[in-house]
Motif scaffolding. Structure first.
Motif, PDB file in Angstrom:
ATOM      1  N   SER A 130      -1.958  71.231 -23.963  1.00 18.66           N
ATOM      2  CA  SER A 130      -2.393  71.946 -22.768  1.00 18.66           C
ATOM      3  C   SER A 130      -1.285  73.109 -22.776  1.00 18.66           C
ATOM      4  O   SER A 130      -1.319  74.197 -22.513  1.00 18.66           O
TER       5      SER A 130
ATOM      6  N   LEU B   8      -8.203  66.174 -27.409  1.00 17.71           N
ATOM      7  CA  LEU B   8      -9.024  66.526 -28.556  1.00 17.71           C
ATOM      8  C   LEU B   8     -10.083  67.665 -28.243  1.00 17.71           C
ATOM      9  O   LEU B   8     -10.492  68.404 -29.082  1.00 17.71           O
ATOM     10  N   VAL B   9     -10.681  67.794 -26.862  1.00 14.16           N
ATOM     11  CA  VAL B   9     -11.317  68.793 -26.622  1.00 14.16           C
ATOM     12  C   VAL B   9     -10.643  70.247 -26.894  1.00 14.16           C
ATOM     13  O   VAL B   9     -11.093  71.236 -27.229  1.00 14.16           O
ATOM     14  N   ILE B  10      -9.297  70.112 -26.299  1.00 14.45           N
ATOM     15  CA  ILE B  10      -8.549  71.268 -26.258  1.00 14.45           C
ATOM     16  C   ILE B  10      -8.197  71.831 -27.722  1.00 14.45           C
ATOM     17  O   ILE B  10      -8.350  73.196 -28.113  1.00 14.45           O
ATOM     18  N   THR B  11      -7.829  70.877 -28.694  1.00 14.34           N
ATOM     19  CA  THR B  11      -7.361  71.284 -29.916  1.00 14.34           C
ATOM     20  C   THR B  11      -8.592  71.315 -30.932  1.00 14.34           C
ATOM     21  O   THR B  11      -8.381  71.988 -32.059  1.00 14.34           O
ATOM     22  N   ARG B  12      -9.819  70.687 -30.572  1.00 12.12           N
ATOM     23  CA  ARG B  12     -10.950  70.503 -31.640  1.00 12.12           C
ATOM     24  C   ARG B  12     -10.758  69.861 -32.853  1.00 12.12           C
ATOM     25  O   ARG B  12     -11.097  70.175 -34.000  1.00 12.12           O
ATOM     26  N   GLY B  13      -9.444  69.089 -32.921  1.00  7.91           N
ATOM     27  CA  GLY B  13      -8.965  68.435 -34.166  1.00  7.91           C
ATOM     28  C   GLY B  13      -8.086  69.157 -34.736  1.00  7.91           C
ATOM     29  O   GLY B  13      -7.392  68.761 -35.922  1.00  7.91           O
ATOM     30  N   HIS B  14      -7.736  70.564 -34.352  1.00 11.58           N
ATOM     31  CA  HIS B  14      -6.707  71.285 -35.173  1.00 11.58           C
ATOM     32  C   HIS B  14      -5.519  71.302 -34.435  1.00 11.58           C
ATOM     33  O   HIS B  14      -5.322  71.247 -33.175  1.00 11.58           O
TER      34      HIS B  14
ATOM     35  N   SER C  12      -3.359  66.665 -31.313  1.00  8.04           N
ATOM     36  CA  SER C  12      -4.070  65.926 -30.257  1.00  8.04           C
ATOM     37  C   SER C  12      -3.523  64.613 -30.292  1.00  8.04           C
ATOM     38  O   SER C  12      -3.633  63.951 -29.238  1.00  8.04           O
TER      39      SER C  12
END
Length: 332
Positions: free
Chosen positions: A92, A148-154, A252
């Motif tokens: 974040s 995970l929502v914030i990064t979308r896995g990246h 994440s």
């Protein structure tokens, strides 16, 4: 000095020596000293300045979080969410800075998110009368999912110029010492004073020793419990932010599984899972022991898959020795 004075002084000296021998911290520090000497002999690279500085940086991340966890455990609680809060604060803060927020504002917002999770945990424990295990296990899952929502896995990187002073927080040095270690020491001193020299600290021990008695004496138990969960979450957030500064990126899975390392360091440092016992000196040394053990196993060429076995064994051994010590001295 007269013979009578010498006779009177002798019991005092023996009493002091006895207290030192019974001190939990004496045993922990002795164990650390034995580990350092042994590893320096069997793995010469262990004692090299670069390795020592790396160790100091590495144990500081976990150590900062242990300070808050210890306060929770002293009150008789436990916080399983610290690893996930660590990761959420990391991503974040990076995300806020990636959106154009400055480092100060971005980090402040990340710490506020961490504090909100701690507040939620504290309210669930105090107002809803949930066992600490339940809400902190829930927020462990929620915070990790949000990361995970914030990064979308990246990964999130390139959020600040490479020459930004923010990266010195985790990657720089002051007076030849890693900045994370300096932060750890400063926070340890503050926490140590708060626990040993203030009314607030004595109240936390009172709650952990006997919560019912603490309520009957008029202590605001709920408010105090909420405060330690907030502190625990904020320290996890601080560790996450400093780690982002060190890595110059955020993913994440930062802090994944760190709640186990944090609890292990607290237990090794002598903090009782049942509450009412523990010192900042103890958890400080506990965090150092955990990293020295991990680093020593790597330098000795131990299979990485076996490292968890050794760490778990040390935790059980630490608790067993502590229980043995208590039982032995009760019978004196």
């Amino acid at each position: 000095m007269s013979a009578a004075d010498k006779t009177a002084a002798a019991p005092g000296q023996k009493s002091f020596l006895g207290r030192m021998l019974r001190s939990r911290e004496t045993g922990i520090i002795s164990a650390l000293a034995i580990m350092v000497v042994g590893l320096s002999f069997f793995a010469p690279d262990f004692a090299s300045p670069n390795n020592m500085l790396n160790d100091a940086r590495n144990f500081s991340f976990v150590g900062i979080v242990v300070l808050g966890q210890a306060m929770v455990m002293i009150t008789g609680g436990i916080d399983l969410s610290v690893g996930s809060v660590w990761g959420l604060a990391a991503v974040s803060s990076a995300a806020f800075m990636n959106l154009g927020f400055g480092p100060i504002l971005g980090c402040t917002l990340a710490l506020l998110i961490s504090a909100a999770i701690g507040l939620f945990n504290g309210l669930c424990v105090t107002k809803l009368r949930m066992p600490p295990f339940v809400p902190t296990l829930a927020t462990m899952s929620i915070a990790r999912a949000l990361a995970l929502v914030i990064t979308r896995g990246h990964s999130i990187d390139g959020f600040l110029p490479d020459d930004s002073i923010f990266f010195n927080l985790g990657g720089g040095q002051t007076f030849g010492l890693p900045n994370p270690f300096i932060v750890f020491v400063v926070l340890s001193v503050i926490a140590g004073i708060a626990l040993s020299r203030t009314v607030y600290g004595r109240q936390l021990y009172a709650i952990g020793g006997n919560e019912r008695a603490a309520r009957l004496t008029g202590l605001e138990v709920d408010r105090l419990k909420i405060s330690v969960y907030v502190i625990s979450a904020v320290t996890a957030g601080i560790a996450g932010i400093i780690e982002v500064s060190y890595l110059s990126s955020a993913i994440s899975n930062q802090g994944l599984g760190k709640e186990l390392s944090v609890i292990a360091a607290a237990v090794i440092g002598g903090t009782a899972l049942t509450g009412g016992e523990g010192t900042i000196l103890g958890v400080f040394v506990g965090a150092v022991i955990l990293e020295v053990l991990r680093n020593g196993l790597v330098l000795l060429g131990t299979d990485a898959y076996w490292q968890g076995v050794f760490v778990g064994s040390v935790i059980v051994l630490a608790v067993f020795i502590d229980q043995l010590r208590k039982g032995f001295w009760r019978t004196r």
